[in-house]
Design an enzyme around this catalytic site. Structure first.
Site, short mmCIF file in Angstrom:
data_model
loop_
_atom_site.label_atom_id
_atom_site.label_comp_id
_atom_site.label_asym_id
_atom_site.label_seq_id
_atom_site.Cartn_x
_atom_site.Cartn_y
_atom_site.Cartn_z
N LYS A 36 -4.21 -41.51 18.35
CA LYS A 36 -3.57 -40.19 18.20
C LYS A 36 -2.54 -40.25 17.06
O LYS A 36 -2.12 -41.34 16.65
CB LYS A 36 -2.88 -39.79 19.50
CG LYS A 36 -1.69 -40.66 19.85
CD LYS A 36 -1.13 -40.30 21.22
CE LYS A 36 0.06 -41.18 21.56
NZ LYS A 36 0.12 -41.50 22.98
N TYR A 267 27.02 -41.88 -1.39
CA TYR A 267 27.82 -40.79 -0.82
C TYR A 267 28.88 -41.29 0.14
O TYR A 267 28.61 -42.18 0.96
CB TYR A 267 26.91 -39.82 -0.06
CG TYR A 267 26.03 -38.97 -0.93
CD1 TYR A 267 26.57 -38.02 -1.80
CD2 TYR A 267 24.64 -39.12 -0.87
CE1 TYR A 267 25.73 -37.23 -2.59
CE2 TYR A 267 23.81 -38.34 -1.65
CZ TYR A 267 24.36 -37.40 -2.51
OH TYR A 267 23.54 -36.63 -3.28
#
Ligand SMILES: *Cc1c(COP(=O)(O)O)cnc(C)c1O
Length: 373
Positions: A36, A267
């Site tokens: 899946k 950052y």
């Protein structure tokens, strides 16, 4: 795969998936290959094809749509859709594409009862029973009504019954496994008493390796096919020692430069160099499914060695510390998962830094472009 613009590549070693399938088949006899979600990010059609070549005869996908996509690749073996039919087109596709649905509501049976009259063929179906997962499924109390409904249909035939274990990979929670197994046995006795012959499966990867008493007629093998050890970090870890991870993930170095003592990178300036450093800027970030949760936690594998991620992971970049390493250049390969030698990153390590499980690591990093070796 669905991330379009990225330097990240997932390398899939199909031979390792075949190896893992053979390990699991030797352990349990009759594993259904759970493929899946694009084979947990490893490639639906490619994985199905190599496992069919290795003798697998039953495959479990997620949605009916995924089953139809697998059929479109020419796949000729038994295909189960674990999520079952949800929309009209999916009900129609069960017969036309030859898909065995997992069924978990009486409404689904009503829909099949309407459709079956117009069909020329018998549709095998699987009933999903809830024995403790409390997600989807019929219960023991539903069995008499189920028997009545199934016997009234001509073109729908019960093929298998299934249930899913909530705690099979947790050695301290085995009493819950035992309670689920007992409930499932009671359901099967009731089905048999009402004349409904069936085959049965309840084992996932952890139960294939750790609960031989639950192997029943078939087993449903997922994470272990891809080399994830369901018992990693527990006292039963050795049960998964023969499994080989099949996914490695690499990207490119964009830049190598110095970071002087006191300078920060990325950052928020969350990392400041305590002394002069050399950093490599790597083309991987959260847009490539390399999670921002890995900021200042993860390591990568560069030329066989470990290098730590410094500061925050950005959208398409992050920084690693390559201080003291010779010959690191823009354009070099660096491994987010896997890699060579001592520095190889295991799926379990990456999952731990990420704060998740190997299943999610594979599904997400497998969204990048893939190459098959
Ligand atoms: C995904 C899934 C599996 C496979 O579980 P693993 O822990 O990956 O082996 C088995 N059964 C069902 C119903 C599933 O959805």
């Amino acid at each position: 795969m669905s991330i379009l613009y990225s330097k990240v590549t997932a390398v899939i070693e199909l031979a390792n998936i075949v190896h893992n399938y053979q390990v699991l088949r030797a352990a349990s006899g009759n594993p259904i290959a759970v493929i899946k979600a694009d084979a947990y990010g490893h490639g639906l059609s490619q994985v199905a094809q190599v496992l069919a070549g290795a003798g697998a005869d039953t495959f479990a996908v997620g949605t009916v749509e995924e089953a139809v996509a697998l059929r479109a690749t020419g796949h000729a073996h038994r295909v189960i859709a674990l999520l079952g039919p949800v929309e009209d087109a999916e009900y129609a596709a069960l017969w036309s594409a030859g898909v065995i649905p997992f069924l978990h509501t009486f409404e689904q049976l009503d829909r099949l009862a309407q459709l079956e009259k117009d069909q020329g063929e018998v549709l095998p179906v699987a009933l999903k029973f809830d024995t403790g997962m409390r997600r989807l499924g019929f219960t023991l109390a539903d069995v008499p009504a189920l028997a009545e409904r199934l016997k009234a249909m001509k073109n729908v035939r019960l093929e298998m019954v299934s249930s899913h274990l909530a705690t099979a990979d947790e050695p301290e929670a085995f009493s819950y496994v035992a309670a689920q197994a007992e409930e499932f046995a009671a359901i099967r006795r009731e089905l048999a008493a009402l004349g409904l012959a069936h085959t049965a499966n309840i084992a996932n990867s952890a139960a294939i390796l750790g609960h031989p008493d639950l192997h029943l007629d078939q087993q449903r093998a997922g994470i272990a096919l891809y080399g994830g050890n369901p018992f990693h970090g527990t006292e039963r870890e050795a049960l998964g020692q023969d499994l080989k991870p099949a996914m490695s993930v690499k990207t490119k170095i964009l830049s190598v430069h110095g970071l002087r003592a006191g300078q920060s990178v990325s950052y928020g300036c969350t990392y400041t160099a305590p002394e002069d450093k050399t950093v490599a800027i790597v083309a991987a970030g959260y847009a490539d499914a390399y999670s921002r949760a890995l900021s200042a936690k993860a390591q990568m594998c560069l030329k066989g060695s470990r290098v730590p991620v410094l500061g925050r992971v950005c959208m398409q970049m992050c920084a690693v510390d390559v201080t003291g390493m010779d010959g690191v250049r823009a354009g070099d390969d660096i491994w987010l998962l896997g890699g060579d030698g001592e520095g190889r990153i295991t799926p379990e390590e990456l999952a731990a830094w990420w704060g998740t499980i190997t299943y999610e690591v594979f599904c997400l990093l497998g969204l990048n472009k893939r190459v098959f070796i």
